[in-house]
Write a protein that holds these residues in place. Structure first.
Motif, PDB file in Angstrom:
ATOM      1  N   LEU A 134      58.005  38.265  98.806  1.00  0.00           N
ATOM      2  CA  LEU A 134      56.638  38.690  98.531  1.00  0.00           C
ATOM      3  C   LEU A 134      56.581  40.206  98.361  1.00  0.00           C
ATOM      4  O   LEU A 134      57.164  40.948  99.145  1.00  0.00           O
ATOM      5  CB  LEU A 134      55.706  38.275  99.677  1.00  0.00           C
ATOM      6  CG  LEU A 134      55.573  36.771  99.947  1.00  0.00           C
ATOM      7  CD1 LEU A 134      54.673  36.538 101.150  1.00  0.00           C
ATOM      8  CD2 LEU A 134      55.026  36.047  98.727  1.00  0.00           C
ATOM      9  N   ALA A 135      55.862  40.645  97.350  1.00  0.00           N
ATOM     10  CA  ALA A 135      55.690  42.081  97.148  1.00  0.00           C
ATOM     11  C   ALA A 135      54.665  42.650  98.117  1.00  0.00           C
ATOM     12  O   ALA A 135      54.704  43.826  98.465  1.00  0.00           O
ATOM     13  CB  ALA A 135      55.254  42.357  95.705  1.00  0.00           C
ATOM     14  N   LEU A 149      48.107  33.074  99.300  1.00  0.00           N
ATOM     15  CA  LEU A 149      48.101  32.347  98.028  1.00  0.00           C
ATOM     16  C   LEU A 149      49.392  31.557  97.843  1.00  0.00           C
ATOM     17  O   LEU A 149      49.365  30.380  97.462  1.00  0.00           O
ATOM     18  CB  LEU A 149      47.907  33.321  96.866  1.00  0.00           C
ATOM     19  CG  LEU A 149      47.947  32.708  95.460  1.00  0.00           C
ATOM     20  CD1 LEU A 149      46.816  31.704  95.286  1.00  0.00           C
ATOM     21  CD2 LEU A 149      47.863  33.796  94.394  1.00  0.00           C
ATOM     22  N   VAL A 150      50.525  32.196  98.133  1.00  0.00           N
ATOM     23  CA  VAL A 150      51.813  31.532  97.934  1.00  0.00           C
ATOM     24  C   VAL A 150      51.979  30.362  98.909  1.00  0.00           C
ATOM     25  O   VAL A 150      52.362  29.252  98.525  1.00  0.00           O
ATOM     26  CB  VAL A 150      52.970  32.536  98.100  1.00  0.00           C
ATOM     27  CG1 VAL A 150      54.317  31.825  98.067  1.00  0.00           C
ATOM     28  CG2 VAL A 150      52.914  33.596  97.007  1.00  0.00           C
ATOM     29  N   GLY A 151      51.677  30.608 100.185  1.00  0.00           N
ATOM     30  CA  GLY A 151      51.845  29.559 101.185  1.00  0.00           C
ATOM     31  C   GLY A 151      50.880  28.409 100.995  1.00  0.00           C
ATOM     32  O   GLY A 151      51.275  27.237 100.985  1.00  0.00           O
ATOM     33  N   TYR A 152      49.605  28.732 100.820  1.00  0.00           N
ATOM     34  CA  TYR A 152      48.602  27.678 100.642  1.00  0.00           C
ATOM     35  C   TYR A 152      48.808  26.969  99.310  1.00  0.00           C
ATOM     36  O   TYR A 152      48.696  25.741  99.214  1.00  0.00           O
ATOM     37  CB  TYR A 152      47.200  28.283 100.709  1.00  0.00           C
ATOM     38  CG  TYR A 152      46.102  27.257 100.859  1.00  0.00           C
ATOM     39  CD1 TYR A 152      45.856  26.661 102.092  1.00  0.00           C
ATOM     40  CD2 TYR A 152      45.335  26.868  99.767  1.00  0.00           C
ATOM     41  CE1 TYR A 152      44.856  25.712 102.237  1.00  0.00           C
ATOM     42  CE2 TYR A 152      44.337  25.921  99.903  1.00  0.00           C
ATOM     43  CZ  TYR A 152      44.095  25.346 101.139  1.00  0.00           C
ATOM     44  OH  TYR A 152      43.114  24.403 101.272  1.00  0.00           O
ATOM     45  N   MET A 182      51.631  24.603  99.648  1.00  0.00           N
ATOM     46  CA  MET A 182      51.232  23.406 100.385  1.00  0.00           C
ATOM     47  C   MET A 182      50.477  22.437  99.477  1.00  0.00           C
ATOM     48  O   MET A 182      50.725  21.220  99.482  1.00  0.00           O
ATOM     49  CB  MET A 182      50.355  23.799 101.570  1.00  0.00           C
ATOM     50  CG  MET A 182      49.915  22.624 102.436  1.00  0.00           C
ATOM     51  SD  MET A 182      48.711  23.094 103.689  1.00  0.00           S
ATOM     52  CE  MET A 182      47.279  23.426 102.671  1.00  0.00           C
ATOM     53  N   LEU A 183      49.551  22.973  98.677  1.00  0.00           N
ATOM     54  CA  LEU A 183      48.797  22.124  97.753  1.00  0.00           C
ATOM     55  C   LEU A 183      49.719  21.491  96.711  1.00  0.00           C
ATOM     56  O   LEU A 183      49.574  20.313  96.361  1.00  0.00           O
ATOM     57  CB  LEU A 183      47.711  22.944  97.061  1.00  0.00           C
ATOM     58  CG  LEU A 183      46.545  23.417  97.934  1.00  0.00           C
ATOM     59  CD1 LEU A 183      45.573  24.242  97.108  1.00  0.00           C
ATOM     60  CD2 LEU A 183      45.823  22.238  98.566  1.00  0.00           C
ATOM     61  N   THR A 184      50.668  22.288  96.221  1.00  0.00           N
ATOM     62  CA  THR A 184      51.593  21.772  95.208  1.00  0.00           C
ATOM     63  C   THR A 184      52.459  20.659  95.774  1.00  0.00           C
ATOM     64  O   THR A 184      52.671  19.624  95.128  1.00  0.00           O
ATOM     65  CB  THR A 184      52.489  22.911  94.681  1.00  0.00           C
ATOM     66  OG1 THR A 184      51.664  23.967  94.185  1.00  0.00           O
ATOM     67  CG2 THR A 184      53.395  22.414  93.564  1.00  0.00           C
ATOM     68  N   GLU A 185      52.961  20.861  96.987  1.00  0.00           N
ATOM     69  CA  GLU A 185      53.791  19.824  97.603  1.00  0.00           C
ATOM     70  C   GLU A 185      52.972  18.572  97.897  1.00  0.00           C
ATOM     71  O   GLU A 185      53.451  17.446  97.735  1.00  0.00           O
ATOM     72  CB  GLU A 185      54.428  20.348  98.889  1.00  0.00           C
ATOM     73  CG  GLU A 185      55.429  19.379  99.484  1.00  0.00           C
ATOM     74  CD  GLU A 185      56.211  19.973 100.635  1.00  0.00           C
ATOM     75  OE1 GLU A 185      57.241  19.390 101.011  1.00  0.00           O
ATOM     76  OE2 GLU A 185      55.797  21.018 101.162  1.00  0.00           O
TER      77      GLU A 185
END
Length: 289
Positions: A24-25, A32-35, A38-41
Motif C-alpha cells: 500500500l502506498a 478500500l483494498v481490504g474491504y 472481502m467483497l470480491t472474495e
C-alpha cells in the motif's frame, strides 16, 4: 468455524499484516483494498456456489461421465462413497471450469471451450498466488523464530533469516506434505487454528485501539465485543472438537485423530494464554506520549 475462512480468517489477517500492508502506498488505502478484497472474495464464492448448483450436472456429463454416474454424484446419499471411484484422480478438476463454461454459454452465449479454458486459467492462477502467499507467510514465521539468534549468533542468523534460505526451508518442509497424503492428517485442524489466529488478530486490534489510539467507549465496544465473542466461540468450538470429534476420528483413523487432537490441545492452551496476556496488557498503564 469448520469452513476454511468462515466469517473471519486468521490466515487473511496474516496476509493483511505481512503482505498487503507492504504493497500500500498509503495506510488509508487499506480500507478500500481490504474491504474491496472481502467483497470480491465473497462474490467469487457466491458465484462458484451458484454455477455449481445450477450447472454441475451438465459439467459432469461434459467431463465424460455417463448419465447414471452423474446422477450418482448428484445424489447426496451416494456422492461421498462414489466420488473418488467415478471421478478418479484428476477429473474432479474439470467440474468448476465446465460449470462456469456452461453458465456463461447458457446465459451470455459465450463459447463453451473458451470459457472452460479461461476458468481453468483463473483457478490455476488463484492456486499459484495462494501457494506464493503461503510460502511468504511461512518465511515470515521462520524469520521470527530465528530472532533469538540475532544477538547470540549474528552470522548464523544472517544466513537462516535470509529471504531465499527461509523460503527454501519452508518449501522443503512443505513438499513431503504436498507430495503424499500427509496434508490430510493436518487439514482437519486448520479450521480451529485459523479462527484461533483470527481471535488473536481481533484482540490485537482491540488492544491497539484502546492503548495506542485511546479510542472512545464506543470505539472500545466496537472492537472488544467481536474480539471476546470470537474468543468464546473458538474456545467452545475447540473444546467440543476435542471432546466429540477427535475421539470419533481416533476410532476411524488413529494417526489423524491423535495428531489433530494434540494440535487442537496445544491451540486451546495457547488460547488461554492469549486471553491472560490480553487482560494483563489491558490493565497496564497506558504509556504517555
Amino acid at each position: 468455524l469448520v469452513v476454511a475462512c468462515g466469517a473471519l480468517s486468521g490466515f487473511h489477517s496474516l496476509v493483511g499484516s505481512g503482505t498487503s500492508s507492504k504493497q500500500l502506498a498509503n495506510e488509508a488505502h487499506g480500507l478500500l483494498v481490504g474491504y474491496g478484497g472481502m467483497l470480491t472474495e465473497g462474490f467469487l464464492s457466491t458465484m462458484v456456489i451458484a454455477i455449481l448448483g445450477s450447472f454441475a450436472f451438465e459439467a459432469l456429463v461434459k467431463a465424460g461421465l455417463s448419465l447414471s454416474q452423474a446422477q450418482a454424484l448428484a445424489d447426496p446419499a451416494t456422492a461421498a462413497a462414489t466420488w473418488t471411484s467415478i471421478l478418479g484422480k484428476y477429473k474432479w478438476f474439470t467440474i468448476i471450469p465446465y460449470s462456469y463454461a456452461a453458465a456463461t454459454n447458457t446465459v451470455l452465449g459465450l463459447p463453451f471451450e473458451a470459457m472452460a479454458v479461461f476458468s481453468a486459467l483463473w483457478i490455476t492462477g488463484f492456486a499459484l498466488t495462494s501457494l506464493d502467499t503461503a510460502t511468504r507467510l511461512g518465511r515470515f514465521a521462520w524469520q521470527e523464530l530465528m530472532t533469538p539468534l540475532k544477538d547470540k549468533a549474528p552470522s548464523v542468523y544472517k544466513v537462516l533469516a535470509n529471504r531465499w534460505v527461509g523460503a527454501i526451508i519452508i518449501l522443503v518442509l512443505a513438499t513431503p506434505l504436498a507430495w503424499g497424503a500427509a496434508w490430510k492428517v493436518l487439514w482437519p485442524a486448520f479450521a480451529g487454528m485459523n479462527q484461533l489466529l483470527a481471535s488473536l488478530a481481533l484482540m490485537t486490534v482491540a488492544l491497539w485501539a484502546a492503548k495506542v489510539q485511546r479510542t472512545t467507549a464506543l470505539g472500545k465496544g466496537l472492537t472488544f465485543t467481536p474480539a471476546f465473542f470470537l474468543w468464546i466461540t473458538v474456545t467452545v468450538a475447540l473444546i467440543w472438537y476435542e471432546a466429540v470429534v477427535v475421539p470419533a476420528t481416533v476410532v476411524k483413523n488413529p494417526l489423524t485423530g491423535y495428531t489433530v487432537g494434540i494440535i487442537t490441545g496445544v491451540g486451546l492452551a495457547l488460547n488461554i494464554m492469549l486471553l491472560i496476556d490480553f487482560l494483563l496488557a489491558l490493565r497496564r498503564p497506558t504509556p504517555s506520549t
